[in-house]
Design a protein around this motif. Structure first.
Motif, PDB file in Angstrom:
ATOM      1  N   ILE A  32       0.697  -1.405  -0.677  1.00  0.00           N
ATOM      2  CA  ILE A  32       0.041   0.141  -0.339  1.00  0.00           C
ATOM      3  C   ILE A  32       0.846   1.324  -0.207  1.00  0.00           C
ATOM      4  N   LEU A 138      -5.225   0.490  -4.749  1.00  0.00           N
ATOM      5  CA  LEU A 138      -5.627   0.434  -3.611  1.00  0.00           C
ATOM      6  C   LEU A 138      -6.786   0.355  -2.688  1.00  0.00           C
ATOM      7  N   ASP A 163      -9.750   3.311   1.142  1.00  0.00           N
ATOM      8  CA  ASP A 163      -8.459   3.410   1.311  1.00  0.00           C
ATOM      9  C   ASP A 163      -8.105   3.771   0.007  1.00  0.00           C
TER      10      ASP A 163
END
Length: 178
Positions: A32, A138, A163
């Protein structure tokens, strides 16, 4: 039965495929981080008024991802060295190599920029494509992490959406700044 955000299934109830495909926490963290880093770097490439040159820009994204991965790994080495637990046995090489997901997460961005290097797209188009790809990735990482933690689909989609907001913030900032 409605799914609640705080509902987590016990490990024994989680589907079997989830147990087999559970991402290690450090890999997910680094991945991430790598996606966000690649998005920020690629957004900075698309400077208004500058002549586009995707070759060096692609190299800078790759080298920055490599340097960031090495820096994160080395920071772990320094932290381990400074810790009061002198019995830690993790090798320095393993600590540095554990950051490979950060670099791997930046590789799709590098690949998309290579399309511009080959003349398939203008650099601005490649930048937009990379930002969209990273934002969708994401979302996928967030949803996958929630699913592997035993959350239901509605809760996992909400987690992925949260996210994804990081990528959307980069896209919005890119649009506002330029």
């Amino acid at each position: 039965m409605p799914d609640r955000a705080c509902h987590v299934r016990p490990e024994s109830v989680a589907p079997r495929w989830i147990s087999r495909h559970r991402p290690p926490e450090q890999s997910l963290f680094s991945g991430i981080y790598g996606l966000v880093l690649a998005s920020a770097l690629v957004a900075a490439l698309d400077a208004t008024g500058e002549k586009a040159d995707p070759g060096p820009d692609t190299l800078w994204v790759l080298l920055t991802a490599l340097a960031s991965g090495a820096a994160h790994g080395y920071a772990h080495v320094i932290a381990q060295r400074a810790s009061v637990d002198s019995a830690a046995t993790t090798s320095r090489r393993k600590l540095v190599l554990a950051e490979w997901p950060l670099v791997a997460a930046a590789l799709p961005t590098v690949g998309i920029l290579l399309v511009a290097v080959a003349g398939g797209w203008a650099e601005a188009t490649a930048v937009d494509a990379a930002l969209v790809f990273n934002t969708v990735a994401l979302f996928g990482c967030g949803a996958w992490a929630a699913r592997t933690a035993g959350h239901g689909w509605p809760s996992s989609v909400r987690a992925g959406g949260m996210d994804m907001l990081i990528g959307l913030m980069i896209i919005i900032a890119n649009a506002l700044i330029k």
